[in-house]
Every structure is written in structure tokens, then in C-alpha cells.
Design a protein around this motif. Structure first.
Motif, PDB file in Angstrom:
ATOM      1  N   ALA A  14       0.795  -1.252  -0.029  1.00 32.80           N
ATOM      2  CA  ALA A  14      -0.031   0.000   0.148  1.00 32.80           C
ATOM      3  C   ALA A  14       0.694   1.161  -0.054  1.00 32.80           C
ATOM      4  CB  ALA A  14      -0.822   0.089   0.977  1.00 32.80           C
ATOM      5  N   ARG A  15       2.171   1.161   0.930  1.00 33.18           N
ATOM      6  CA  ARG A  15       2.803   2.648   0.995  1.00 33.18           C
ATOM      7  C   ARG A  15       3.482   2.523  -0.510  1.00 33.18           C
ATOM      8  NH1 ARG A  15       5.809   2.888   6.854  1.00 33.18           N
ATOM      9  NH2 ARG A  15       3.909   2.933   8.055  1.00 33.18           N
ATOM     10  N   GLY A  16       4.117   1.374  -1.115  1.00 34.89           N
ATOM     11  CA  GLY A  16       4.531   1.401  -2.335  1.00 34.89           C
ATOM     12  C   GLY A  16       3.745   2.223  -3.397  1.00 34.89           C
ATOM     13  N   LEU A  17       2.244   1.650  -3.269  1.00 42.50           N
ATOM     14  CA  LEU A  17       1.440   2.186  -4.360  1.00 42.50           C
ATOM     15  C   LEU A  17       1.259   3.526  -4.102  1.00 42.50           C
ATOM     16  CD1 LEU A  17      -0.304   1.520  -6.576  1.00 42.50           C
ATOM     17  CD2 LEU A  17      -2.224   0.984  -5.078  1.00 42.50           C
ATOM     18  N   SER A  18       1.136   4.130  -2.865  1.00 36.79           N
ATOM     19  CA  SER A  18       1.108   5.562  -2.585  1.00 36.79           C
ATOM     20  C   SER A  18       2.344   6.351  -3.107  1.00 36.79           C
ATOM     21  CB  SER A  18       0.753   5.694  -1.212  1.00 36.79           C
ATOM     22  OG  SER A  18      -0.392   5.296  -0.830  1.00 36.79           O
ATOM     23  N   SER A  19       3.427   5.761  -2.827  1.00 39.39           N
ATOM     24  CA  SER A  19       4.647   6.501  -3.171  1.00 39.39           C
ATOM     25  C   SER A  19       4.774   6.556  -4.940  1.00 39.39           C
ATOM     26  CB  SER A  19       5.842   5.741  -2.797  1.00 39.39           C
ATOM     27  OG  SER A  19       5.847   6.003  -1.312  1.00 39.39           O
ATOM     28  N   ALA A  20       4.356   5.496  -5.415  1.00 36.41           N
ATOM     29  CA  ALA A  20       4.327   5.523  -6.856  1.00 36.41           C
ATOM     30  C   ALA A  20       3.494   6.630  -7.600  1.00 36.41           C
ATOM     31  CB  ALA A  20       4.080   3.934  -7.381  1.00 36.41           C
ATOM     32  N   ALA A  21       2.386   6.545  -6.903  1.00 35.65           N
ATOM     33  CA  ALA A  21       1.184   7.541  -7.290  1.00 35.65           C
ATOM     34  C   ALA A  21       1.745   9.056  -7.021  1.00 35.65           C
ATOM     35  CB  ALA A  21      -0.031   7.328  -6.744  1.00 35.65           C
ATOM     36  N   GLY A  22       2.361   9.127  -6.126  1.00 39.81           N
ATOM     37  CA  GLY A  22       2.944  10.609  -5.550  1.00 39.81           C
ATOM     38  C   GLY A  22       4.146  10.942  -6.814  1.00 39.81           C
ATOM     39  N   LEU A  23       5.071   9.734  -7.140  1.00 43.69           N
ATOM     40  CA  LEU A  23       6.019   9.924  -8.072  1.00 43.69           C
ATOM     41  C   LEU A  23       5.253  10.304  -9.558  1.00 43.69           C
ATOM     42  CD1 LEU A  23       8.622   7.327  -7.249  1.00 43.69           C
ATOM     43  CD2 LEU A  23       8.996   9.711  -7.279  1.00 43.69           C
ATOM     44  N   LEU A  24       4.466   9.576  -9.805  1.00 43.92           N
ATOM     45  CA  LEU A  24       3.662   9.755 -11.014  1.00 43.92           C
ATOM     46  C   LEU A  24       3.024  11.223 -11.105  1.00 43.92           C
ATOM     47  CD1 LEU A  24       1.581   6.498 -11.763  1.00 43.92           C
ATOM     48  CD2 LEU A  24       3.784   7.494 -13.124  1.00 43.92           C
ATOM     49  N   LEU A  25       2.404  11.835 -10.012  1.00 46.55           N
ATOM     50  CA  LEU A  25       2.178  13.094 -10.132  1.00 46.55           C
ATOM     51  C   LEU A  25       3.049  14.246 -10.240  1.00 46.55           C
ATOM     52  CD1 LEU A  25      -0.607  14.975  -9.569  1.00 46.55           C
ATOM     53  CD2 LEU A  25       0.106  14.765  -7.097  1.00 46.55           C
ATOM     54  N   ALA A  26       4.220  13.932  -9.314  1.00 45.11           N
ATOM     55  CA  ALA A  26       5.229  14.762  -9.434  1.00 45.11           C
ATOM     56  C   ALA A  26       5.947  14.887 -10.812  1.00 45.11           C
ATOM     57  CB  ALA A  26       6.487  14.392  -8.518  1.00 45.11           C
ATOM     58  N   ARG A  27       5.905  13.632 -11.354  1.00 40.05           N
ATOM     59  CA  ARG A  27       6.531  13.593 -13.022  1.00 40.05           C
ATOM     60  C   ARG A  27       5.394  14.635 -13.863  1.00 40.05           C
ATOM     61  NH1 ARG A  27       9.406  10.851 -16.927  1.00 40.05           N
ATOM     62  NH2 ARG A  27       8.467  10.691 -18.630  1.00 40.05           N
ATOM     63  N   THR A 138      -6.123  -0.804   3.923  1.00 36.11           N
ATOM     64  CA  THR A 138      -4.834  -0.153   3.553  1.00 36.11           C
ATOM     65  C   THR A 138      -4.808  -0.262   2.012  1.00 36.11           C
ATOM     66  OG1 THR A 138      -3.825  -1.519   5.492  1.00 36.11           O
ATOM     67  CG2 THR A 138      -2.509  -0.515   3.949  1.00 36.11           C
ATOM     68  N   VAL A 139      -5.179  -1.196   1.348  1.00 33.94           N
ATOM     69  CA  VAL A 139      -5.257  -1.335   0.031  1.00 33.94           C
ATOM     70  C   VAL A 139      -6.069  -0.259  -0.545  1.00 33.94           C
ATOM     71  CG1 VAL A 139      -5.302  -2.618  -2.316  1.00 33.94           C
ATOM     72  CG2 VAL A 139      -4.265  -3.522  -0.129  1.00 33.94           C
ATOM     73  N   ALA A 146      -4.233   6.665  -6.206  1.00 33.70           N
ATOM     74  CA  ALA A 146      -3.947   6.260  -7.576  1.00 33.70           C
ATOM     75  C   ALA A 146      -4.946   6.738  -8.384  1.00 33.70           C
ATOM     76  CB  ALA A 146      -3.570   4.875  -7.606  1.00 33.70           C
ATOM     77  N   ILE A 147      -6.277   6.506  -8.022  1.00 32.20           N
ATOM     78  CA  ILE A 147      -7.368   6.759  -8.790  1.00 32.20           C
ATOM     79  C   ILE A 147      -7.251   8.573  -9.170  1.00 32.20           C
ATOM     80  CG2 ILE A 147      -9.887   7.209  -9.092  1.00 32.20           C
ATOM     81  CD1 ILE A 147     -10.093   4.475  -7.773  1.00 32.20           C
ATOM     82  N   ALA A 148      -6.906   9.296  -8.228  1.00 28.87           N
ATOM     83  CA  ALA A 148      -6.952  10.808  -8.045  1.00 28.87           C
ATOM     84  C   ALA A 148      -5.754  11.001  -8.935  1.00 28.87           C
ATOM     85  CB  ALA A 148      -6.708  11.345  -6.774  1.00 28.87           C
ATOM     86  N   VAL A 149      -4.637  10.321  -9.126  1.00 34.37           N
ATOM     87  CA  VAL A 149      -3.511  10.808 -10.078  1.00 34.37           C
ATOM     88  C   VAL A 149      -3.944  10.478 -11.467  1.00 34.37           C
ATOM     89  CG1 VAL A 149      -1.420   9.913 -10.802  1.00 34.37           C
ATOM     90  CG2 VAL A 149      -1.722  10.476  -8.258  1.00 34.37           C
ATOM     91  N   ALA A 150      -4.779   9.193 -11.488  1.00 39.28           N
ATOM     92  CA  ALA A 150      -5.268   9.084 -12.986  1.00 39.28           C
ATOM     93  C   ALA A 150      -6.448   9.949 -13.307  1.00 39.28           C
ATOM     94  CB  ALA A 150      -6.137   7.795 -12.973  1.00 39.28           C
ATOM     95  N   CYS A 151      -7.060  10.437 -12.668  1.00 39.01           N
ATOM     96  CA  CYS A 151      -7.912  11.569 -12.919  1.00 39.01           C
ATOM     97  C   CYS A 151      -7.339  13.024 -13.146  1.00 39.01           C
ATOM     98  CB  CYS A 151      -9.105  11.948 -11.906  1.00 39.01           C
ATOM     99  SG  CYS A 151     -10.137  10.435 -11.521  1.00 39.01           S
ATOM    100  N   VAL A 190      -6.270  16.803  -5.639  1.00 39.75           N
ATOM    101  CA  VAL A 190      -6.711  16.873  -4.189  1.00 39.75           C
ATOM    102  C   VAL A 190      -8.163  16.616  -3.988  1.00 39.75           C
ATOM    103  CG1 VAL A 190      -4.599  18.218  -3.742  1.00 39.75           C
ATOM    104  CG2 VAL A 190      -6.672  19.422  -4.281  1.00 39.75           C
ATOM    105  N   MET A 191      -8.923  17.280  -4.769  1.00 40.04           N
ATOM    106  CA  MET A 191     -10.368  17.243  -4.581  1.00 40.04           C
ATOM    107  C   MET A 191     -10.663  15.580  -4.680  1.00 40.04           C
ATOM    108  SD  MET A 191     -13.418  19.053  -7.040  1.00 40.04           S
ATOM    109  CE  MET A 191     -13.135  17.809  -8.476  1.00 40.04           C
ATOM    110  N   VAL A 192     -10.267  14.879  -6.165  1.00 37.27           N
ATOM    111  CA  VAL A 192     -10.714  13.496  -6.206  1.00 37.27           C
ATOM    112  C   VAL A 192     -10.200  12.573  -4.952  1.00 37.27           C
ATOM    113  CG1 VAL A 192     -10.537  11.543  -7.807  1.00 37.27           C
ATOM    114  CG2 VAL A 192     -10.749  13.788  -8.616  1.00 37.27           C
ATOM    115  N   SER A 193      -9.185  12.897  -4.530  1.00 38.77           N
ATOM    116  CA  SER A 193      -8.424  11.913  -3.381  1.00 38.77           C
ATOM    117  C   SER A 193      -9.091  12.208  -2.147  1.00 38.77           C
ATOM    118  CB  SER A 193      -6.853  12.147  -3.278  1.00 38.77           C
ATOM    119  OG  SER A 193      -6.669  13.881  -2.811  1.00 38.77           O
ATOM    120  N   ALA A 194      -9.684  13.554  -1.849  1.00 33.22           N
ATOM    121  CA  ALA A 194     -10.298  13.557  -0.687  1.00 33.22           C
ATOM    122  C   ALA A 194     -11.523  13.055  -0.725  1.00 33.22           C
ATOM    123  CB  ALA A 194     -10.412  15.201  -0.437  1.00 33.22           C
ATOM    124  N   ILE A 195     -12.309  13.193  -1.821  1.00 33.52           N
ATOM    125  CA  ILE A 195     -13.687  12.603  -1.972  1.00 33.52           C
ATOM    126  C   ILE A 195     -13.581  10.874  -1.599  1.00 33.52           C
ATOM    127  CG2 ILE A 195     -15.693  12.083  -3.570  1.00 33.52           C
ATOM    128  CD1 ILE A 195     -15.224  15.087  -4.407  1.00 33.52           C
TER     129      ILE A 195
END
Length: 453
Positions: A14-27, A138-139, A146-151, A190-195
């Protein structure tokens, strides 16, 4: 061991998926935009740590922690307090820091769900011994991110990925993230991840429902009718709150401290690095949980613990140091300033912290928690004090815009990165000095066994 291992693997995934999502957003977004989001989220997380007041840990140790009434009491207090803290911060402090009201509002909503509601729901599920549902939650938390990054940037990231792997060229329209709902990528995220996390929290409340157990608790315990936690519960929560604040200070406060000292692009580099390293802390944390009860009975498995801990930490830290240039120059296209130096510094922090955790485990096993807390308090003081001192020094040198200055030829950002390394080394030295000799520890183990009998 099998349940602990499965639990740890799900946490790591779960943490790895969150970190990967953060890296993709940073990119996908500009460093300045990512830095503003990271700063807002870390302030929101800090408010969450304060608002839950250790209630999630109290639910793990109190007699009625598995009941719905206890969950409602702590969630009601935690979310109400969080709302007050968030409103006060948004009105009084966020404008001074230049934070976007929209981004902070949804970061606060996300933190209320993730840091208060979901933390307490997971505690109840653990008390109910529904570890499968804990792993599911956790997942789901990571999937929401990850869904928020995709949106926010999904199509652009897809085309960027194809270009990175195959060398194909696409137009700027295809590789530039567009966001959704008429919003830029970061506000969309931030909006999609919060909801999504609020929805996950509501699902968690449903998954933790146990009508039979709640009815039995109501029949057998008049305390279940209380609307607020008891004074004893609040007192117990204060100890957990203090420990959580110390942990936040020397593990997660770096984005906030960097935001006080440097420009948003540099803050973004710190955020990217700390999100990667923080995900990897699941290894020393899991070893701590597994070996703590073992070491309460003696030091027979201490050498095994040290070998396994070093066996994890050395290759992980080395791997981070080696992958840093590729991550900075190729994956993130060199957009994030001094990311290679930052990742290598925090790889060293991770390595030292693995041995700090080993020393803390033995102190906790010998019931020397006062000395362990002294080490943690010292580390947190060094981190916060050093970070604030560098921020003040950088601004005093005329770098009001957040540009990095230098002192006597020493770059202040490099000095900033020395602070977490120094804090971990000091904590390790103190924890080693506080270790009792083998003869004294043998007497302590005998006392522990007598107290448990």
C-alpha cells in the motif's frame, strides 16, 4: 509471524502504491505546484495527528476498544477537533504561508478521513481481529490516491510512459496533463483524493460494524452509553499523542521545515524523497513489532535481529543512493532541483534509523521507555530546532523568496540535509549509551518474567 508478515507485506504494498502515485504526480506537474500541494498536505496531516489525540492507539489497548460506541466517541471528538483546527489554520495561518485555500481545504478533508477516521476504524478492526479487512482498507486507501492521480494526469502519464520506454514522440497536447472538471491537475488530484478517501472511510465504518458484539457491550457495560471518552482514556491518549508528535517531528516534518526555508520547487524535491523513504519504514517497524515480545524474554535473538535489520537496511539504502541519479535526471527529467543529493542524504538517514529502531526495541523490551522517549525527544528537538534555525538564517541572509543561501561558503540546503542525519546519529548514540550490560539486562528480563507470571 505469518500474520505479522502478511500485515507488513500489505502495508509495504500500500505504501509502495502511494509512493508510486506520488512520483507519477510529481512527474506530471511542475515542481512549484507539487511543492505547494505537498506543503498543504503535510500541515493537514500534522493537524490530524493533533486532532486524533492518540485515540486510535487507545482503542487498541482499552477493554471496549472493539465496540462501536468507543469508535463513535473517539471519531466524534477527533473529527470535531480537526474541523476547529483546520478552520483556524485556514483563516489565520494558511494565508501567511501563501497556501491556496482550495488546495488546503481538500487536503484537510483528506487528512480528516485518512488521519482521524480511517486510523480509528483500522484500530477497531484490529481489535476485532479482522486483519483481512484491515489489509483491504490499507489497499483501498492507496487505490484512492492512485485513482486521483489517474483523474489528474492519467492520459498524459500514459503517453509520457510510452515515450520513456519506446522513445516515441508525441505532441505537447498529449503529454501535458489537463486535469478534470475544469481544474488544473493538482486541484483535480486533491479534490478527487479527498472525496475518494471519505468514501473509503464510510466503507470502513460499514465493514467494522458488528451488531452482536455492540449489543452485548451495551448490555454488559454502562460506560458504553457515554458520549465522550473518559478522563482516563484522554490521559492515556496524551502519552500516545506525545509519541506521535515526536515521530512526526523526526520522520515527516521535513516538508514543513523545508517550506519555511526554501522555495516551493525545493520543497517538492524534499517531498518526493521523503514519500519514497517513508514507505520503506515499514521494514524496521515490522521488525520492531515482531522482535519486541521476543526480546522481553532475553537477548538470545538480539544478534539475529541485528543481522536481519542490517540485511534489510544496507541494500535498501544502497539501492536508493544508486537509483537517485536515474530518478532525478530521467524519470523526473531534471525538473526537481538537487533531488539526487536529497535522496542520498535520506538514504543515509534510513540506514541509521534502522539501527536506532533496533536499540529502541531493546530499551522497550527492558521497560526502559523513559530513556527511549528521551532519545526521541532529543531527536525531534534537533530536527525542529535545526530546521527552524536554518530557515531563519536563510531569510536573514536576504533570501526572502526562498532561494538557497550560503554561510561561510557552506550551502544552506546541504546544511539542512545534514540535520536529519545528525539527529539520527545522536539518537543512536544515546540509545546505545542507555543500553544496560548483559548482566543487568538478564536481571531485567527476570523481573519482566516475574511481572508477567
Amino acid at each position: 509471524m505469518s500474520e505479522a508478515l502478511i500485515f507488513s507485506l500489505f502495508n509495504l504494498m500500500a505504501r509502495g502504491l502511494s509512493s508510486a502515485a506520488g512520483l507519477l504526480l510529481a512527474r506530471a506537474v511542475a515542481p512549484e505546484a507539487f511543492g505547494e500541494y505537498a506543503l498543504a498536505l503535510n500541515y493537514a496531516v500534522l493537524l490530524g495527528v493533533l486532532a486524533r489525540m492518540g485515540g486510535n492507539e487507545v482503542l487498541l489497548v482499552t477493554r471496549d476498544g472493539a465496540s462501536g460506541a468507543a469508535l463513535r466517541r473517539w471519531m466524534g471528538v477527533g473529527i470535531s477537533l480537526y474541523a476547529l483546527l483546520a478552520i483556524g489554520f485556514a483563516v489565520g495561518i494558511a494565508p501567511l504561508l501563501g497556501l491556496s485555500a482550495f488546495i488546503f481545504a481538500f487536503c484537510a478533508l483528506r487528512a480528516a478521513a485518512e488521519q482521524v477516521g480511517l486510523q480509528m476504524i483500522n484500530s477497531r478492526l484490529q481489535r476485532q481481529e479482522r486483519l483481512g479487512r484491515v489489509n483491504l482498507m490499507t489497499v483501498l486507501i492507496s487505490l484512492a490516491v492512485a485513482i486521483a492521480v489517474a483523474c489528474a494526469a492519467g492520459p498524459a502519464l500514459y503517453h509520457q510512459g510510452v515515450a520513456l520506454v519506446t522513445g516515441a514522440e508525441f505532441s505537447a497536447d498529449l503529454t501535458t496533463p489537463a486535469g478534470m472538471f475544469g481544474l488544473a491537475p493538482v486541484p483535480t488530484f486533491v479534490m478527487v483524493s479527498a472525496i475518494a478517501l471519505v468514501i473509503v472511510m464510510l466503507l470502513g465504518m460499514w465493514l467494522s460494524h458488528d451488531a452482536a458484539a455492540d449489543a452485548q457491550a451495551v448490555d454488559s457495560d454502562a460506560a458504553s452509553q457515554r458520549r465522550l471518552p473518559s478522563k482516563a482514556d484522554f490521559a492515556r491518549g496524551r502519552g500516545f499523542l506525545y509519541n506521535n508528535l515526536m515521530s512526526f517531528a523526526y520522520l515527516q516534518a521535513w516538508v514543513i521545515l523545508a517550506g519555511l526555508a526554501f522555495a516551493p520547487a525545493q520543497v517538492a524535491s524534499v517531498s518526493v524523497v521523503t514519500s519514497i523513504v517513508f514507505a520503506l519504514y515499514v521494514f524496521p517497524t515490522s521488525l520492531y513489532r515482531y522482535y519486541l515480545p521476543k526480546l522481553t524474554h532475553g537477548d538470545a535473538r538480539l544478534k539475529e535481529y541485528l543481522v536481519i535489520a542490517s540485511g534489510f537496511a544496507l541494500p535498501v539504502a544502497g539501492g536508493l543512493a544508486l537509483v537517485a541519479p536515474w530518478l532525478a535526471e530521467h524519470f523526473l527529467s531534471g525538473a526537481y532541483p538537487r533531488l539526487t543529493l536529497t535522496l542520498r542524504a535520506f538514504a543515509l538517514v534510513y540506514l541509521v534509523h534502522a539501527f536506532v529502531t533496533c536499540a529502541f526495541t531493546r530499551l522497550a523490551a527492558l521497560r526502559l521507555n523513559g530513556k527511549r522517549l528521551l532519545c526521541q525527544s532529543t531527536g525531534a528537538t534537533l530536527v525542529v530546532g535545526g530546521g527552524l534555525a536554518i530557515a531563519a538564517l536563510n531569510h536573514s541572509l536576504g533570501n526572502a523568496s526562498g532561494d538557497t543561501g550560503s554561510l561561510l561558503g557552506v550551502d544552506l540546503y546541504s546544511l539542512f540535509l545534514c540535520v536529519p542525519v545528525a539527529a539520527e546519529v545522536v539518537m543512536l548514540a544515546m540509545a546505545i549509551l542507555f543500553q544496560p550490560s548483559l548482566s543487568r539486562s538478564g536481571k531485567a528480563h527476570e523481573d519482566n518474567a516475574a511481572a508477567s507470571a
